[in-house]
Design an enzyme around this catalytic site. Structure first.
Site, PDB file in Angstrom:
ATOM      1  N   TYR A 131     -67.535 -12.290 -49.315  1.00 27.63           N
ATOM      2  CA  TYR A 131     -67.189 -10.874 -49.384  1.00 27.63           C
ATOM      3  C   TYR A 131     -66.313 -10.714 -50.620  1.00 27.63           C
ATOM      4  O   TYR A 131     -65.515 -11.606 -50.940  1.00 27.63           O
ATOM      5  CB  TYR A 131     -66.382 -10.444 -48.149  1.00 27.63           C
ATOM      6  N   THR A 157     -72.725 -10.974 -49.511  1.00 30.30           N
ATOM      7  CA  THR A 157     -73.040  -9.922 -48.532  1.00 30.30           C
ATOM      8  C   THR A 157     -72.717  -8.573 -49.157  1.00 30.30           C
ATOM      9  O   THR A 157     -71.580  -8.306 -49.534  1.00 30.30           O
ATOM     10  CB  THR A 157     -72.244 -10.141 -47.233  1.00 30.30           C
ATOM     11  N   LYS A 231     -77.422 -10.705 -49.696  1.00 31.45           N
ATOM     12  CA  LYS A 231     -77.709 -10.449 -48.277  1.00 31.45           C
ATOM     13  C   LYS A 231     -77.457  -8.980 -47.971  1.00 31.45           C
ATOM     14  O   LYS A 231     -76.383  -8.455 -48.285  1.00 31.45           O
ATOM     15  CB  LYS A 231     -76.796 -11.327 -47.423  1.00 31.45           C
ATOM     16  N   HIS A 255     -77.325  -6.718 -41.229  1.00 27.67           N
ATOM     17  CA  HIS A 255     -76.048  -7.235 -40.717  1.00 27.67           C
ATOM     18  C   HIS A 255     -76.059  -7.235 -39.177  1.00 27.67           C
ATOM     19  O   HIS A 255     -75.065  -6.922 -38.532  1.00 27.67           O
ATOM     20  CB  HIS A 255     -74.895  -6.363 -41.239  1.00 27.67           C
TER      21      HIS A 255
HETATM   22  C1  LIG Z   1     -70.044 -11.695 -34.522  1.00 24.22           C
HETATM   23  C2  LIG Z   1     -70.734 -11.533 -35.840  1.00 24.22           C
HETATM   24  C3  LIG Z   1     -70.034 -11.787 -37.004  1.00 24.22           C
HETATM   25  C4  LIG Z   1     -70.672 -11.643 -38.229  1.00 24.22           C
HETATM   26  N1  LIG Z   1     -69.975 -11.971 -39.358  1.00 24.22           N
HETATM   27  C5  LIG Z   1     -70.587 -11.906 -40.557  1.00 24.22           C
HETATM   28  C6  LIG Z   1     -69.913 -12.328 -41.720  1.00 24.22           C
HETATM   29  O1  LIG Z   1     -68.765 -12.751 -41.677  1.00 24.22           O
HETATM   30  N2  LIG Z   1     -70.584 -12.245 -42.887  1.00 24.22           N
HETATM   31  C7  LIG Z   1     -71.867 -11.784 -42.976  1.00 24.22           C
HETATM   32  O2  LIG Z   1     -72.433 -11.725 -44.071  1.00 24.22           O
HETATM   33  N3  LIG Z   1     -72.543 -11.417 -41.875  1.00 24.22           N
HETATM   34  C8  LIG Z   1     -71.937 -11.467 -40.675  1.00 24.22           C
HETATM   35  N4  LIG Z   1     -72.647 -11.128 -39.551  1.00 24.22           N
HETATM   36  C9  LIG Z   1     -74.068 -10.762 -39.670  1.00 24.22           C
HETATM   37  C10 LIG Z   1     -74.983 -12.005 -39.580  1.00 24.22           C
HETATM   38  O3  LIG Z   1     -74.894 -12.783 -40.740  1.00 24.22           O
HETATM   39  C11 LIG Z   1     -76.455 -11.634 -39.423  1.00 24.22           C
HETATM   40  O4  LIG Z   1     -76.839 -10.735 -40.438  1.00 24.22           O
HETATM   41  C12 LIG Z   1     -76.805 -11.041 -38.065  1.00 24.22           C
HETATM   42  O5  LIG Z   1     -76.018 -11.566 -37.035  1.00 24.22           O
HETATM   43  C13 LIG Z   1     -78.277 -11.305 -37.767  1.00 24.22           C
HETATM   44  O6  LIG Z   1     -78.681 -10.672 -36.617  1.00 24.22           O
HETATM   45  P1  LIG Z   1     -78.774 -11.392 -35.172  1.00 24.22           P
HETATM   46  O7  LIG Z   1     -77.382 -11.493 -34.677  1.00 24.22           O
HETATM   47  O8  LIG Z   1     -79.607 -10.423 -34.406  1.00 24.22           O
HETATM   48  O9  LIG Z   1     -79.448 -12.745 -35.368  1.00 24.22           O
HETATM   49  C14 LIG Z   1     -72.032 -11.231 -38.309  1.00 24.22           C
HETATM   50  C15 LIG Z   1     -72.728 -10.982 -37.129  1.00 24.22           C
HETATM   51  C16 LIG Z   1     -72.108 -11.139 -35.906  1.00 24.22           C
HETATM   52  C17 LIG Z   1     -72.899 -10.898 -34.661  1.00 24.22           C
HETATM   53  C1  LIG Z   2     -63.950  -9.810 -42.081  1.00 22.64           C
HETATM   54  C2  LIG Z   2     -64.799  -9.949 -40.881  1.00 22.64           C
HETATM   55  C3  LIG Z   2     -66.159  -9.347 -41.019  1.00 22.64           C
HETATM   56  C4  LIG Z   2     -67.048  -9.879 -39.941  1.00 22.64           C
HETATM   57  C5  LIG Z   2     -68.378  -9.237 -39.948  1.00 22.64           C
HETATM   58  O1  LIG Z   2     -69.047  -9.221 -40.944  1.00 22.64           O
HETATM   59  C6  LIG Z   2     -68.900  -8.653 -38.742  1.00 22.64           C
HETATM   60  O2  LIG Z   2     -68.178  -8.556 -37.752  1.00 22.64           O
HETATM   61  O3  LIG Z   2     -70.062  -8.214 -38.761  1.00 22.64           O
END
Ligand SMILES: Cc1cc2nc3c(=O)[nH]c(=O)nc-3n(C[C@H](O)[C@H](O)[C@H](O)COP(=O)(O)O)c2cc1C
Ligand SMILES: CCCCC(=O)C(=O)O
Length: 368
Positions: A131, A157, A231, A255
């Site tokens: 990020y 991202t 992403k 996301h």
């Molecule tokens: C609890 C949680 C935290 C996430 N944190 C991030 C993150 O820190 N950085 C990021 O690029 N995507 C984050 N994502 C998005 C995931 O990388 C991903 O795009 C997404 O979970 C994919 O969908 P799915 O959960 O249906 O497999 C997060 C998703 C969840 C559920």
């Molecule tokens: C700084 C935390 C961001 C986490 C995130 O990307 C999410 O919760 O989807």
């Protein structure tokens, strides 16, 4: 009757039972009405698989190569923050499970353990998710640390200029979990008054740089020699721009439906992006992947691999490292049986003609 889960979805219920409500809601939730959250799953259901019979499927090879790294199957670990919310060993356990599955883990910048701790805990192939902060110097430092500690790519991202509205988190007054990578680097004042809503949202909105734009990919390239994936791409317009600015890969992602509600389900956006990219860079996908058949469908529509988000955390919450291993194994086993039953012994045998999207059926219905 055994209570052992037999599919990835069953891990969600185990995780729900294991986790405090605030954490479960944070992990499971999506933005606003959660329309896209449902669509990420349902869009896969609208695609059928067109099997071919009488193909020699006595040997199935799921292995593939992403940015030159050989992995056992096209199933990677998506970057998700704060694994300690799910399990005390957090990303250390996740990384060991990814290594056991011989796949790539994308470590979130917002991890509970530091990137150095994760690097020394396992020999998984690791990418680092970035990020970009208003404090660009902090992001620069993080990229340099990632490069030094053997992360093989930077995943930028790009869908989070601010955090999406996650209403459960607002109601629960979700905490802003500690981020080890930022220790000593970034202290952001977030209000802790009880009527504040989601503190995570306040943190992100304070710290992240909403002015980040296409020209900054050149900045990122200037500070690292690692390959860069973007992403959060959901349109052919942005896919073309990404190729133009010289990224090394694209991740089609909304996301996990946590940012813009009513953005398209990822698998429904995939094909236009694949066409726009014309094979110049690899296209990966995440969002709603819960079955081997989902992976098969994404590959048939042109993805090189998928990433899995929530199921990994559910596995971790339910059974620690073993849970993550099981989730990855289940998906691999299901992909294997999908390939066997549809007459595709290798990944490259899975083609566009092995799936139909609902438009074919809409046409058929209107003819009937
Ligand atoms: C609890 C949680 C935290 C996430 N944190 C991030 C993150 O820190 N950085 C990021 O690029 N995507 C984050 N994502 C998005 C995931 O990388 C991903 O795009 C997404 O979970 C994919 O969908 P799915 O959960 O249906 O497999 C997060 C998703 C969840 C559920
Ligand atoms: C700084 C935390 C961001 C986490 C995130 O990307 C999410 O919760 O989807």
């Amino acid at each position: 009757m055994s209570t052992e889960p037999v599919n990835v979805d069953e891990f969600e219920e185990l995780a729900r039972q294991a986790l405090p409500r605030m954490y479960y809601d944070y992990i499971a939730g999506g933005a606003e009405d959660q329309h896209t959250l449902r669509q990420n799953i349902q869009a896969f259901c609208r695609i059928t698989i067109q099997p071919r019979i009488l193909v020699d499927v006595s040997k199935i090879d799921m292995s593939t190569t992403i940015l030159g790294y050989r992995i056992s199957a096209p199933i990677m670990v998506a970057p998700t923050g704060s694994h300690k919310l799910a399990y005390h060993e957090g990303e250390l356990a996740t990384a060991r499970a990814a290594a056991a599955a011989k796949t790539i883990m994308v470590l979130s910048l917002a991890s509970s353990y530091s990137m150095e701790e994760v690097a020394s805990s396992c020999n998984a192939i690791r990418f680092f998710q970035l990020y970009v902060f208003k404090r660009r110097d902090v992001s620069t430092l993080l990229v340099q640390r990632a490069e030094r500690f053997g992360y093989k790519a930077i995943v930028l991202t790009a869908d989070t200029p601010r955090l999406g509205r996650r209403e459960a988190d607002i109601k629960n007054k979700m905490i802003a979990p500690p981020q080890k990578n930022l220790e000593g680097l970034l202290s952001v004042k977030v209000e802790v008054e009880s009527d504040q809503g989601s503190l995570l949202e306040s943190f992100v909105n304070e710290a992240f740089d909403p002015s980040l734009c296409w020209k900054d990919v050149a900045w990122l390239k200037s500070i690292t020699s690692l390959p860069i994936l973007i992403k959060g791409i959901l349109t052919h317009e942005d896919a073309i721009k990404a190729v133009e600015v010289g990224v090394d890969g694209i991740i089609v992602s909304n996301h996990g439906a946590r940012q813009l509600d009513f953005s398209p389900a990822t698998v429904s956006a995939l094909e236009e992006i694949v066409h726009a990219v014309k094979g110049k860079v690899p296209v990966l996908l995440d969002g709603g992947v819960r079955r081997g058949t989902d992976i098969f469908k994404a590959l048939a529509l042109g993805a090189q691999a998928v990433l899995v988000g929530r199921p990994i955390i559910y596995g971790l919450a339910a059974k620690g490292e073993r849970g993550v291993r099981t989730v990855l194994e289940m998906l691999k086993n299901e992909l294997e049986i999908s390939m066997t039953l549809s007459g595709c012994p290798c990944i490259k045998d899975i083609t566009r003609s092995h799936v139909r999207t609902n438009t074919h059926y809409d046409k058929l219905h209107s003819m009937l």
